[in-house]
Design a protein around this motif. Structure first.
Motif, short mmCIF file in Angstrom:
data_model
loop_
_atom_site.label_atom_id
_atom_site.label_comp_id
_atom_site.label_asym_id
_atom_site.label_seq_id
_atom_site.Cartn_x
_atom_site.Cartn_y
_atom_site.Cartn_z
N MET A 81 3.12 11.60 13.60
CA MET A 81 2.90 12.89 12.95
C MET A 81 2.86 14.01 13.98
O MET A 81 3.45 15.07 13.77
N SER A 82 2.18 13.78 15.10
CA SER A 82 2.10 14.79 16.15
C SER A 82 3.46 15.07 16.76
O SER A 82 3.83 16.21 17.01
N ALA A 83 4.23 14.04 16.99
CA ALA A 83 5.57 14.20 17.57
C ALA A 83 6.46 14.98 16.61
O ALA A 83 7.23 15.84 17.04
N LEU A 129 0.83 -1.20 0.00
CA LEU A 129 0.00 0.00 0.00
C LEU A 129 0.86 1.24 0.00
O LEU A 129 1.95 1.27 0.57
N ARG A 130 0.37 2.28 -0.62
CA ARG A 130 0.98 3.61 -0.57
C ARG A 130 0.00 4.49 0.18
O ARG A 130 -1.15 4.65 -0.23
N ILE A 131 0.46 5.05 1.32
CA ILE A 131 -0.41 5.89 2.14
C ILE A 131 0.17 7.31 2.16
O ILE A 131 1.33 7.51 2.54
N LYS A 132 -0.64 8.25 1.73
CA LYS A 132 -0.24 9.66 1.72
C LYS A 132 -1.28 10.46 2.50
O LYS A 132 -2.47 10.40 2.19
N VAL A 133 -0.81 11.18 3.52
CA VAL A 133 -1.68 12.04 4.33
C VAL A 133 -1.27 13.48 4.04
O VAL A 133 -0.08 13.80 4.09
N TYR A 134 -2.25 14.33 3.77
CA TYR A 134 -1.93 15.70 3.38
C TYR A 134 -3.02 16.67 3.80
O TYR A 134 -4.16 16.29 4.07
N GLU A 135 -2.63 17.94 3.85
CA GLU A 135 -3.55 19.03 4.17
C GLU A 135 -4.37 19.33 2.91
O GLU A 135 -3.81 19.66 1.87
N THR A 195 -4.84 -7.45 9.25
CA THR A 195 -5.91 -8.39 8.93
C THR A 195 -7.20 -8.12 9.68
O THR A 195 -8.24 -8.66 9.33
N THR A 196 -7.14 -7.30 10.73
CA THR A 196 -8.35 -6.99 11.50
C THR A 196 -8.50 -5.48 11.61
O THR A 196 -7.54 -4.72 11.40
N VAL A 197 -9.69 -5.05 11.94
CA VAL A 197 -9.94 -3.62 12.15
C VAL A 197 -9.05 -3.10 13.28
O VAL A 197 -8.54 -1.98 13.21
N ARG A 198 -8.81 -3.90 14.28
CA ARG A 198 -7.94 -3.49 15.39
C ARG A 198 -6.51 -3.24 14.90
O ARG A 198 -5.88 -2.27 15.28
N ASP A 199 -5.99 -4.13 14.05
CA ASP A 199 -4.66 -3.94 13.47
C ASP A 199 -4.57 -2.61 12.72
O ASP A 199 -3.60 -1.86 12.86
N ILE A 200 -5.58 -2.34 11.93
CA ILE A 200 -5.61 -1.11 11.13
C ILE A 200 -5.71 0.10 12.05
O ILE A 200 -5.01 1.10 11.86
N SER A 201 -6.54 0.01 13.05
CA SER A 201 -6.69 1.09 14.04
C SER A 201 -5.39 1.37 14.76
O SER A 201 -5.03 2.53 14.97
N ASN A 202 -4.69 0.31 15.13
CA ASN A 202 -3.40 0.47 15.80
C ASN A 202 -2.40 1.18 14.89
O ASN A 202 -1.65 2.06 15.34
N LEU A 203 -2.38 0.81 13.61
CA LEU A 203 -1.48 1.46 12.66
C LEU A 203 -1.81 2.95 12.56
O LEU A 203 -0.91 3.79 12.63
N ILE A 204 -3.07 3.27 12.41
CA ILE A 204 -3.49 4.67 12.30
C ILE A 204 -3.08 5.44 13.55
O ILE A 204 -2.54 6.55 13.46
N GLY A 205 -3.31 4.86 14.73
CA GLY A 205 -2.93 5.52 15.98
C GLY A 205 -1.43 5.76 16.06
O GLY A 205 -1.00 6.85 16.46
N GLU A 206 -0.63 4.78 15.68
CA GLU A 206 0.83 4.94 15.70
C GLU A 206 1.28 6.03 14.73
O GLU A 206 2.13 6.86 15.07
N LEU A 207 0.69 6.05 13.55
CA LEU A 207 1.07 7.06 12.56
C LEU A 207 0.65 8.45 12.99
O LEU A 207 1.40 9.42 12.81
N ARG A 208 -0.53 8.57 13.58
CA ARG A 208 -0.98 9.88 14.08
C ARG A 208 -0.06 10.37 15.20
O ARG A 208 0.26 11.56 15.27
N THR A 209 0.38 9.46 16.06
CA THR A 209 1.30 9.82 17.14
C THR A 209 2.63 10.31 16.56
O THR A 209 3.17 11.32 17.00
#
Length: 80
Positions: free
Chosen positions: A71-73, A30-36, A55-69
Protein backbone atom coordinates in the motif's frame (compact mmCIF):
# COMPACT_ATOMS: atom_id res chain seq x y z
CA UNK A 1 -3.93 -22.76 15.01
CA UNK A 2 -5.80 -19.46 14.96
CA UNK A 3 -9.56 -19.46 14.45
CA UNK A 4 -10.95 -17.56 11.46
CA UNK A 5 -12.69 -15.10 13.78
CA UNK A 6 -9.43 -14.37 15.61
CA UNK A 7 -7.57 -14.14 12.29
CA UNK A 8 -10.02 -11.49 11.07
CA UNK A 9 -9.78 -9.58 14.35
CA UNK A 10 -5.98 -9.46 14.06
CA UNK A 11 -6.11 -8.40 10.41
CA UNK A 12 -8.65 -5.68 11.16
CA UNK A 13 -6.51 -4.24 13.95
CA UNK A 14 -3.35 -4.34 11.82
CA UNK A 15 -4.26 -1.47 9.50
CA UNK A 16 -5.08 1.27 11.99
CA UNK A 17 -5.61 4.22 11.63
CA UNK A 18 -7.32 2.99 8.45
CA UNK A 19 -10.43 0.86 8.78
CA UNK A 20 -10.44 -2.78 7.71
CA UNK A 21 -13.24 -5.24 7.08
CA UNK A 22 -12.36 -8.92 7.05
CA UNK A 23 -15.19 -11.28 6.17
CA UNK A 24 -15.48 -14.95 5.28
CA UNK A 25 -16.72 -15.78 1.77
CA UNK A 26 -19.01 -18.75 1.14
CA UNK A 27 -16.04 -20.78 -0.15
CA UNK A 28 -14.10 -20.25 3.10
CA UNK A 29 -11.72 -17.64 1.71
CA UNK A 30 -11.39 -14.21 3.26
CA UNK A 31 -12.32 -10.85 1.80
CA UNK A 32 -10.09 -8.06 3.14
CA UNK A 33 -10.98 -4.43 2.47
CA UNK A 34 -8.87 -1.57 3.84
CA UNK A 35 -10.32 1.93 3.55
CA UNK A 36 -10.15 5.50 4.82
CA UNK A 37 -12.87 5.79 7.47
CA UNK A 38 -13.67 9.47 6.87
CA UNK A 39 -14.06 9.23 3.08
CA UNK A 40 -14.72 5.55 2.48
CA UNK A 41 -11.98 5.52 -0.18
CA UNK A 42 -10.70 1.95 -0.63
CA UNK A 43 -6.94 1.57 -0.25
CA UNK A 44 -6.82 -2.19 -0.68
CA UNK A 45 -9.29 -4.89 -1.68
CA UNK A 46 -8.41 -8.58 -1.65
CA UNK A 47 -11.56 -10.56 -2.48
CA UNK A 48 -10.13 -14.10 -2.08
CA UNK A 49 -7.44 -14.71 0.53
CA UNK A 50 -6.89 -18.32 1.53
CA UNK A 51 -6.61 -18.69 5.30
CA UNK A 52 -4.89 -22.07 4.96
CA UNK A 53 -1.39 -20.61 5.36
CA UNK A 54 -2.36 -18.14 8.06
CA UNK A 55 -2.13 -20.55 10.95
CA UNK A 56 -0.05 -18.53 13.43
CA UNK A 57 -0.02 -14.95 14.65
CA UNK A 58 3.38 -14.59 12.95
CA UNK A 59 1.90 -15.65 9.59
CA UNK A 60 -0.88 -13.10 9.96
CA UNK A 61 1.58 -10.41 11.03
CA UNK A 62 3.76 -11.12 8.01
CA UNK A 63 0.73 -10.81 5.71
CA UNK A 64 -0.25 -7.48 7.27
CA UNK A 65 3.33 -6.19 6.94
CA UNK A 66 3.52 -7.20 3.28
CA UNK A 67 0.18 -5.60 2.49
CA UNK A 68 1.09 -2.37 4.31
CA UNK A 69 4.36 -2.25 2.34
CA UNK A 70 2.49 -2.71 -0.94
CA UNK A 71 0.00 0.00 0.00
CA UNK A 72 2.83 2.41 0.85
CA UNK A 73 4.67 1.65 -2.37
CA UNK A 74 1.50 2.22 -4.37
CA UNK A 75 0.92 5.61 -2.77
CA UNK A 76 4.48 6.74 -3.49
CA UNK A 77 4.27 5.51 -7.07
CA UNK A 78 1.24 7.72 -7.73
CA UNK A 79 2.30 10.69 -5.62
CA UNK A 80 2.20 14.04 -7.34
Amino acid sequence: MVSVQELCRIVQSGFRPLSCDCTVNRDGTLRIKVYEPSTGRTSLLLPYVSPSRLTTVRDISNLIGELRTEMSAGRRAFAG
